[in-house]
Enzyme design. Structure first.
Site, PDB file in Angstrom:
ATOM      1  CG  ASN A  45      -1.638   1.262   1.473  1.00  0.00           C
ATOM      2  OD1 ASN A  45      -1.782   2.063   0.545  1.00  0.00           O
ATOM      3  ND2 ASN A  45      -2.117   1.470   2.692  1.00  0.00           N
ATOM      4  CE  LYS A  49       0.083   3.303   4.738  1.00  0.00           C
ATOM      5  NZ  LYS A  49       0.201   3.381   6.182  1.00  0.00           N
ATOM      6  CG  HIS A  97      -5.664   2.067   5.122  1.00  0.00           C
ATOM      7  ND1 HIS A  97      -5.197   3.018   5.992  1.00  0.00           N
ATOM      8  CD2 HIS A  97      -4.691   1.129   5.010  1.00  0.00           C
ATOM      9  CE1 HIS A  97      -3.971   2.664   6.390  1.00  0.00           C
ATOM     10  NE2 HIS A  97      -3.645   1.527   5.808  1.00  0.00           N
ATOM     11  CD  GLU A 132      -2.544   5.610   6.777  1.00  0.00           C
ATOM     12  OE1 GLU A 132      -2.513   5.682   5.540  1.00  0.00           O
ATOM     13  OE2 GLU A 132      -1.631   5.091   7.451  1.00  0.00           O
ATOM     14  CD  GLU A 180      -3.443  -2.373   7.310  1.00  0.00           C
ATOM     15  OE1 GLU A 180      -2.348  -2.670   6.840  1.00  0.00           O
ATOM     16  OE2 GLU A 180      -4.021  -1.301   7.083  1.00  0.00           O
ATOM     17  N   GLY A 217       2.732   2.114  10.707  1.00  0.00           N
ATOM     18  CA  GLY A 217       3.733   3.161  10.555  1.00  0.00           C
ATOM     19  C   GLY A 217       4.462   3.512  11.849  1.00  0.00           C
ATOM     20  CB  SER A 257       5.289  -2.090  11.895  1.00  0.00           C
ATOM     21  OG  SER A 257       4.966  -0.734  12.182  1.00  0.00           O
TER      22      SER A 257
HETATM   23  P1  PGA Z   1       2.987   0.199   7.552  1.00  0.00           P
HETATM   24  O1  PGA Z   1       1.511   0.473   6.962  1.00  0.00           O
HETATM   25  O2  PGA Z   1       3.442  -1.123   6.969  1.00  0.00           O
HETATM   26  O3  PGA Z   1       3.811   1.354   7.092  1.00  0.00           O
HETATM   27  O4  PGA Z   1       2.847   0.114   9.044  1.00  0.00           O
HETATM   28  C1  PGA Z   1       0.601  -0.578   6.782  1.00  0.00           C
HETATM   29  C2  PGA Z   1      -0.694  -0.037   6.203  1.00  0.00           C
HETATM   30  O5  PGA Z   1      -1.147   1.036   6.604  1.00  0.00           O
HETATM   31  O6  PGA Z   1      -1.311  -0.676   5.319  1.00  0.00           O
END
Ligand code: PGA
Length: 250
Positions: free
Chosen positions: A10, A12, A96, A98, A168, A174, A212
């Site tokens: 992903n 982003k 997601h 976010e 998630e 992140g 992560s």
């Molecule tokens: P990350 O993000 O691997 O940077 O923690 C995962 C995601 O938001 O899909």
């Protein structure tokens, strides 16, 4: 039941069209033929067409990170499932954290977006996950049950081949703080049980873990019985690091 591993990046809000093409040109030879697993990349809308063109003839599935549930209309800034398909993409991430946190996506919207994605023939990756406060107050399962019920409210069991769930935990995205493989397994087993109690063919539905994920924890996570794939943010931005994740165990 064996579920084919699904390794998804992903991106982003990272990468232009040129950068997407350069990544795919480097990435495809690194992964080779994928006979026993799927690899996918969710790219920014502006890179969809070029990424899909660059990935043609390779096993890499290109997808969007969001969509609107209407086919077209006065919805400034949005893109529809049909537009994603016409750009050559085959997948969409929906709900997601976010989107839920910063852009107001609700379970009801997720449900509508899921119906639109499936109607257009897209593979849909529906995300759920609890916040740190929810986990610490012991509400993880309750929160996930509510998200699943609402997000899958209109889902029809015959579409299960095109539905993928992603667990998630918001506190692991992140932050460098991965859920332990035991925490992820326990929670994903719960999600599978909930899918069953919603009358869905839970054993056939793939559930990804995200938060992560790195090349050095991919294999241990994938060894868990209810982790069928990974949704990778930061570590999917470099071709060699994402290729290592896709090729975990090799
Ligand atoms: P990350 O993000 O691997 O940077 O923690 C995962 C995601 O938001 O899909």
């Amino acid at each position: 039941m064996s579920r084919r591993p699904f390794l998804a990046g992903n991106w982003k809000m990272f990468k232009t069209g040129d950068q997407a093409v350069a990544f795919i040109e480097e990435f495809v030879p690194l992964i080779g033929d994928l006979t026993d697993r799927d690899a996918a990349l969710a790219v920014p809308a502006t890179a969809l067409q070029r990424a899909a063109d660059a990935a043609k003839g390779s096993p890499v599935i290109i997808g969007a990170q969001n969509l609107h549930w209407e086919n077209e209309g006065a919805f400034t800034g949005e893109i529809s499932a049909g537009m994603i398909v016409s750009a050559g993409a085959k997948m969409a991430i929906i709900g997601h954290s976010e989107r839920r946190q910063y852009f107001g996506d609700t379970d009801e919207w997720v449900s509508k977006k899921l119906s639109a994605a499936l109607a257009a023939g897209l593979l849909a990756v529906v995300c759920v996950g609890e916040t740190l406060a929810e986990r610490e107050s012991g509400r993880t399962f309750e929160v996930l049950a509510t998200q699943l019920k609402g997000s899958l409210a209109d889902f029809k069991a015959q579409d299960e081949k095109n539905l993928i769930l992603a667990y998630e935990p918001v506190w692991a995205i992140g932050t460098g703080k991965t859920a332990t493989k035991e925490e992820a397994q326990e929670t994903q087993a719960f999600i599978r049980k909930e899918l069953g109690s919603l009358g869905l063919p839970a054993e056939a539905i793939r559930i990804l873990y995200g938060g992560s994920v790195k090349p050095d924890n991919a294999q241990a996570l994938m060894a868990q019985p209810d982790i069928d794939g990974l949704l990778v943010g930061g570590a999917s931005l470099k071709a060699d690091s994402f290729a290592k994740i896709v090729k975990y165990g090799n």
